[in-house]
Design an enzyme around this catalytic site. Structure first.
Site, mmCIF file in Angstrom:
data_model
loop_
_atom_site.group_PDB
_atom_site.id
_atom_site.type_symbol
_atom_site.label_atom_id
_atom_site.label_comp_id
_atom_site.label_asym_id
_atom_site.label_seq_id
_atom_site.Cartn_x
_atom_site.Cartn_y
_atom_site.Cartn_z
ATOM 1 C CG HIS A 1 -46.602 17.076 -42.816
ATOM 2 N ND1 HIS A 1 -45.534 17.903 -43.162
ATOM 3 C CD2 HIS A 1 -46.952 16.401 -43.973
ATOM 4 C CE1 HIS A 1 -45.221 17.803 -44.672
ATOM 5 N NE2 HIS A 1 -46.020 16.696 -45.032
ATOM 6 N NE ARG B 1 -51.442 8.599 -43.707
ATOM 7 C CZ ARG B 1 -52.687 8.705 -43.371
ATOM 8 N NH1 ARG B 1 -53.019 8.598 -41.975
ATOM 9 N NH2 ARG B 1 -53.695 8.754 -44.309
ATOM 10 N NE ARG C 1 -48.265 5.265 -46.253
ATOM 11 C CZ ARG C 1 -49.109 6.103 -46.565
ATOM 12 N NH1 ARG C 1 -50.227 5.921 -47.265
ATOM 13 N NH2 ARG C 1 -48.857 7.272 -45.963
ATOM 14 C CD GLU D 1 -51.431 5.295 -51.992
ATOM 15 O OE1 GLU D 1 -52.332 6.256 -51.677
ATOM 16 O OE2 GLU D 1 -50.083 4.977 -51.856
ATOM 17 C CG ASN E 1 -57.149 10.037 -48.159
ATOM 18 O OD1 ASN E 1 -58.183 9.784 -47.997
ATOM 19 N ND2 ASN E 1 -56.202 9.815 -47.016
ATOM 20 C CG ASP E 2 -52.615 9.684 -52.802
ATOM 21 O OD1 ASP E 2 -52.797 10.647 -53.249
ATOM 22 O OD2 ASP E 2 -51.934 9.192 -52.010
ATOM 23 N NE ARG F 1 -54.262 13.544 -50.021
ATOM 24 C CZ ARG F 1 -53.652 12.282 -49.549
ATOM 25 N NH1 ARG F 1 -53.216 11.578 -50.418
ATOM 26 N NH2 ARG F 1 -53.578 12.238 -48.055
ATOM 27 C CB CYS G 1 -56.048 2.670 -45.072
ATOM 28 S SG CYS G 1 -54.992 2.779 -46.502
#
Ligand code: PEP
Ligand code: MG
Length: 755
Positions: A367, A474, A510, A609, A632-633, A643, A680
């Protein structure tokens, strides 16, 4: 074995008197070494000080040849004294000359001494010098003598750190006893920052080291321990821990240490030996730090770190200072250095004065990394012992592109980085010029470049970058930086501000993507073996629909009369998406029934994802208005690589056939059905990867604000069909998992495409 006359308490008392005498620095040191030699019944006592150039210099001696003072020098690692400096460990030998590291310095006349006891002068984990006593006999030094010498060394280290002996150092190295240092960490947020260290939790400089009244000091120590224990208990009970990025388990560890009898006993003993309460904490903390710096086991190092944090709390309590840096007096060009930090704490600082961030802990998708990127602050993490090897005010350079941190850099290094920063600024200016240039490839394909965002601070980037909208908002970030669950109206206020700032540009919100690595500190954590594969994102949303419905309602209200896009994270089956869609319909019906205006247009999408969705493309495209690839996922689950785990995270390349084929399946399917498609995940923001995506047929990418300029510069020079043909050819020829990166890099180079 002779015992020290008077013991450590008397020694410290005499030391205090000597410190108060109005004499010059050299005279004071001479008196100190005489005192120590007498107190320890040693024939020799010598003090070596680490100069700015990393060389140890004999600063004072009782017993060795006086002419050698300021003449005898050695490098760290050279001889027994150098060994102590290099390892930061004490050494007790009954026959020094038979030790393999012994090195003979003829000018000192030390050949007649056999027994040797040396301790490092440690401060904040740094070795500032070495204190040695020697005896002619083959003597075995007792544990208490070692302790007494270590305590004396600590007092001397504080003297050195306070600058009291600067006058004695050779002029050219007189400004600091500390060397330049380069560390490589993990790059979190791009950019180059030059400035000075501000410790997020500043260390205390001790003024009173030697106790006037041992009983009073013992009482102060006990009181401070009691207060710190109570404050930890209170934090745990309140469950209000987000602000300092501390989670419950860290606090539980604190609580355990705060009751650790061994630790408490050592501090009490240090007070009994004649130190003030704060000096006793520092004394024990200093040993702990030295152990921490040597510890290679990550778990044990973490625990030592926790103990260090706890000792810091105790010190701050004893000297009555706040735990965190004063935000009001943040200097210009501040580079924050912390062990770890919560996003809220970072947002509290004055952004205009921050030039960089260095952390000991925090992965690239943490974060704090997301917030640092949003704020445009160059950031590097995983810098081992950062808070121990730097002092407040040290010059420092952070390169958030490479992960390099230059601590106390030389003038040449500083000049090189200043040039790099200037070049970057010039490049940014060029990107700024591209702001209003339409994003169309050389062969006429328009590409939709959107922003990834999640905080209010992200919104101005819409204007500065010329992005066509927000492709990923997000929403969990608001939850992660709050100290408690945001209320429905707080959510609505944020979403309305985002919609307002975006104006005509579309925003894709999202829904809450929590769980996995995204933990809300105020929510009861669920113990899971594999949180990344656990109860997270839409799974929580569907099992506990109250939270999801509240969020959907806030979104619908915030976008009344406007266009709204909502997408769901971690969708693994088409059925999950349909169930989420039903929830939205229900909220819409509820709001209509109660007379609330609805969005003018509402589109619902799924993040792609989880690989299982690759095999339900026909079904998902039939029910979703759009798909957004979370690369990413998707990479994490496609290759089974955590990751967050540096050891494996970069093991496989998204530019290899398995991922490119997966992506191609999606583009082909989306094109043949009426389903919008965006990427994204991070790969959309890297120019070379973005080039491959455009070649595969993607026409919409969403990325971090700093990526828009570089990606646009790339695509303006790109022939999309040409790279598309090349990729298709390669994918039919080589499905073996080799990366297409070299081929694509060569293509970019040959066609003058900036990547
Ligand atoms: C992704 O997984 O690619 C993504 C965009 O979502 P996040 O990084 O927030 O998990
Ligand atoms: Mg994701």
């Amino acid at each position: 074995m002779p015992s020290a006359p008077g013991g450590p308490r008397l020694l410290l008392r005499r030391l205090r008197e000597i410190m108060a005498e109005p004499v010059g620095a050299q005279d004071r040191l001479d008196k100190i070494v005489i005192l120590i030699a007498a107190n320890m019944v040693a024939e020799v006592c010598s003090l070596y000080v680490m100069r700015g150039d990393g060389v140890l210099e004999l600063f004072a001696t009782e017993g060795l040849n006086r002419e050698a003072v300021h003449l005898t020098t050695m490098r760290a690692g050279e001889g027994l004294v150098g060994l102590i400096a290099a390892t930061a460990e004490s050494l007790a030998l009954s026959d020094a000359q038979s030790h393999p590291a012994f090195s003979y310095k003829p000018e000192t006349g030390e050949e007649i001494y056999h027994a040797f006891l040396g301790v490092p002068l440690l401060r904040a984990g740094n070795t500032l010098g070495v204190l040695v006593v020697q005896n002619r006999t083959y003597r075995v030094y007792a544990e208490e003598e070692l302790e007494a010498l270590q305590t004396t060394a600590m007092v001397l280290a504080e003297m050195l750190a306070s600058g009291e002996l600067q006058a004695l150092a050779p002029i050219e190295t007189g400004t600091a006893f500390r060397r330049p240092l380069q560390q490589r960490g993990t790059a979190l947020a791009d950019g180059v920052g030059l400035g000075h260290v501000v410790l997020h939790e500043p260390r205390v400089v001790l003024k009173n080291l030697i106790a006037e009244n041992v009983e009073v000091e013992l009482e102060r120590l006990e009181e401070a321990i009691g207060d710190v224990r109570a404050s930890i208990d209170e934090l745990i009970e309140r469950g209000d821990v987000a602000h300092h990025g501390e989670h419950r388990d860290v606090l539980e560890t604190f609580r355990m240490f705060a009751h650790d009898q061994g630790w408490l006993r050592r501090m009490r003993e240090a007070v009994t030996s004649g130190l003030t309460a704060e000096a006793a904490v520092e004394r024990v903390q200093s040993d702990n730090r030295a152990r921490m710096l040597r510890q290679t086991d990550p778990y044990l190092r973490d625990r030592l770190h926790d103990l260090d944090d706890l000792a810091n709390r105790l010190l701050h309590r004893l000297v009555g200072r706040d735990m965190v840096a004063s935000k009001a007096s943040l200097p210009e060009n501040a580079i924050l250095v912390a062990r770890s930090m919560g996003p809220a704490a970072l947002l509290d600082y004055d952004r205009s004065r921050l030039r960089g961030l260095v952390l000991e802990e925090g992965g690239p998708t943490s974060h704090i990394a997301i917030v640092a990127r949003a704020l445009g602050i160059p950031a590097v993490s995983e810098v081992a012992n950062a808070t121990s090897i730097m002092e407040q005010g040290d010059a420092i350079i952070v390169d958030g592109g490479t992960g390099d941190v230059q601590i106390r850099p030389s003038a040449e290094v500083e000049a090189a980085y200043a040039e790099k920063a200037r070049l970057r600024a010039r490049r940014q200016e060029q990107y700024l010029k591209l702001r209003d240039v339409p994003a169309v490839t050389k062969d006429g394909k328009p590409i939709n470049l959107q922003l990834n965002a999640g905080l209010l601070v992200d919104l101005p980037h819409l204007e500065d970058t010329g992005a066509t909208g927000i492709g990923l908002f997000r929403t969990e970030l608001q939850f992660m930086i709050s100290e408690r669950m945001p209320t429905a109206s707080e959510q609505q206020v944020l979403y309305a501000a985002v919609v307002e700032a975006a104006g005509d540009r579309p925003v894709t919100f999202r829904t809450l993507d929590i769980g996995g690595d995204k933990i809300l500190p105020y929510m009861q954590a669920v113990e899971e073996e594999n949180p990344a594969l656990g109860w997270r994102a839409i799974r929580i949303g569907l099992d506990r629909p109250g939270l999801l419905r509240m969020q959907i309602r806030a979104l619908l209200k915030a976008a009344a009369g406007r266009h709204l896009k909502i997408m769901f994270p971690m969708v693994a089956t088409c059925d999950e998406f349909v169930r989420a869609k039903v929830l939205v319909e229900r909220e819409k019906a509820y709001l209509s029934r109660h007379g609330y205006p609805l969005p003018a247009d509402l589109k619902l999408g799924a993040m792609l994802e989880v690989p299982s969705l690759l095999f339900q493309l026909t079904e998902i495209c039939a029910v979703a208005d759009f798909l957004s690839i979370g690369s990413n996922d998707l990479m994490q689950f496609l290759f089974a690589i955590d990751r967050e785990n540096r050891r494996v995270a970069e093991r496989f390349d998204p530019l290899s056939a398995p991922m490119l084929r997966a992506l191609k399946r999606v583009v082909d399917k989306a094109a043949s059905s009426d389903c919008e498609l965006t990427v994204c995940g991070e790969i959309g923001g890297r120019p070379l990867e973005a080039m491959a995506l455009i070649g595969l047929g993607f026409r919409s990418l969403s990325m971090a604000p700093t990526s828009i300029g570089p990606v646009k510069a790339m695509l303006l020079a790109l022939d999309a069909d040409l790279v598309g043909t090349l990729i298709r050819e390669k994918l039919t020829l080589d499905g073996g998992g080799n990366s297409l990166r070299p081929t694509l890099s060569a293509f970019a180079k040959a066609h003058g495409i900036p990547v």
